[in-house]
Design a protein around this motif. Structure first.
Motif, PDB file in Angstrom:
ATOM      1  N   ALA A 220       0.843  -1.198   0.000  1.00 42.28           N
ATOM      2  CA  ALA A 220       0.000   0.000   0.000  1.00 42.28           C
ATOM      3  C   ALA A 220       0.878   1.248   0.000  1.00 42.28           C
ATOM      4  N   SER A 221       1.961   1.214   0.762  1.00 40.34           N
ATOM      5  CA  SER A 221       2.900   2.335   0.813  1.00 40.34           C
ATOM      6  C   SER A 221       3.533   2.583  -0.550  1.00 40.34           C
ATOM      7  N   ARG A 222       3.942   1.526  -1.221  1.00 41.59           N
ATOM      8  CA  ARG A 222       4.527   1.650  -2.565  1.00 41.59           C
ATOM      9  C   ARG A 222       3.496   2.203  -3.546  1.00 41.59           C
ATOM     10  N   ASN A 223       2.245   1.727  -3.448  1.00 43.88           N
ATOM     11  CA  ASN A 223       1.193   2.214  -4.342  1.00 43.88           C
ATOM     12  C   ASN A 223       0.981   3.714  -4.144  1.00 43.88           C
ATOM     13  N   VAL A 224       0.909   4.135  -2.885  1.00 41.98           N
ATOM     14  CA  VAL A 224       0.723   5.551  -2.579  1.00 41.98           C
ATOM     15  C   VAL A 224       1.911   6.358  -3.094  1.00 41.98           C
ATOM     16  N   ALA A 225       3.119   5.843  -2.929  1.00 43.75           N
ATOM     17  CA  ALA A 225       4.313   6.541  -3.426  1.00 43.75           C
ATOM     18  C   ALA A 225       4.228   6.728  -4.939  1.00 43.75           C
ATOM     19  N   ALA A 226       3.823   5.698  -5.653  1.00 48.25           N
ATOM     20  CA  ALA A 226       3.719   5.785  -7.118  1.00 48.25           C
ATOM     21  C   ALA A 226       2.646   6.786  -7.537  1.00 48.25           C
ATOM     22  N   LEU A 227       1.592   6.904  -6.744  1.00 49.75           N
ATOM     23  CA  LEU A 227       0.501   7.832  -7.055  1.00 49.75           C
ATOM     24  C   LEU A 227       0.800   9.250  -6.566  1.00 49.75           C
ATOM     25  N   SER A 228       1.870   9.407  -5.772  1.00 49.39           N
ATOM     26  CA  SER A 228       2.246  10.712  -5.224  1.00 49.39           C
ATOM     27  C   SER A 228       3.137  11.468  -6.204  1.00 49.39           C
ATOM     28  N   ARG A 229       3.597  12.629  -5.769  1.00 48.30           N
ATOM     29  CA  ARG A 229       4.437  13.467  -6.625  1.00 48.30           C
ATOM     30  C   ARG A 229       5.781  12.806  -6.936  1.00 48.30           C
ATOM     31  N   TRP A 230       6.389  12.170  -5.918  1.00 48.75           N
ATOM     32  CA  TRP A 230       7.689  11.539  -6.113  1.00 48.75           C
ATOM     33  C   TRP A 230       7.619  10.071  -5.771  1.00 48.75           C
TER      34      TRP A 230
END
Length: 123
Positions: A60-70
C-alpha cells in the motif's frame, strides 16, 4: 444463470481503464484500485488502505508513493495523491487527493456518467 452484461457497461469499464493507461501505459491495476479506494475514502491511512485492498502495508505504501508526486529513488510519480503525517499519531500517514487527482477523478466521473450532449443553439 449469470446476469448478462450490457455492452455499454463493458465500454464504460474499458474507457475508465484507458484513462488510467493514459496516465502510465504500464500502470498496474493495483495502483488504479488504490486511487479509487483513496478517492472514495479521502483521509484514509495507508494501513486502512492496505486492509481494504487485502494487501501488505508495504505494498500500500509503494502504491501511494507511485501515485504521489515523487515515486521511489527520485523518480517522478503521478501526483494524484499526497500522504501526510497524522498530527495525532506521527507514525500514521493520511492520504488525500491532490488537485490533479481531483481533476482526474472528474474525468473518470465524466466517463461513467456523461452529461447529456446538447448542441449549441444557433443564433
Amino acid at each position: 444463470m449469470p446476469a448478462r452484461v450490457r455492452p455499454d457497461e463493458v465500454t464504460t469499464v474499458v474507457h475508465v481503464l484507458e484513462a488510467f493507461r493514459k496516465l502510465d501505459p504500464d500502470l498496474p491495476i493495483q495502483y488504479a484500485l488504490s486511487f479509487m479506494t483513496i478517492a472514495q475514502n479521502e483521509g484514509i491511512s495507508i494501513g486502512e488502505l492496505a486492509e481494504r485492498l487485502g494487501i501488505a502495508q508495504s505494498s500500500a505504501s509503494r502504491n501511494v508513493a507511485a501515485l504521489s508526486r515523487w515515486h521511489s529513488f527520485g523518480k517522478a510519480g503521478l501526483d494524484l495523491v499526497q500522504a501526510q503525517e497524522d498530527p495525532r499519531e506521527r507514525r500514521r500517514k493520511i492520504v488525500t487527493l491532490t488537485d490533479q487527482g481531483r481533476a482526474f477523478l472528474e474525468d473518470l466521473r465524466a466517463i461513467v456518467s456523461p452529461r447529456d450532449f446538447r448542441p449549441a443553439k444557433s443564433a
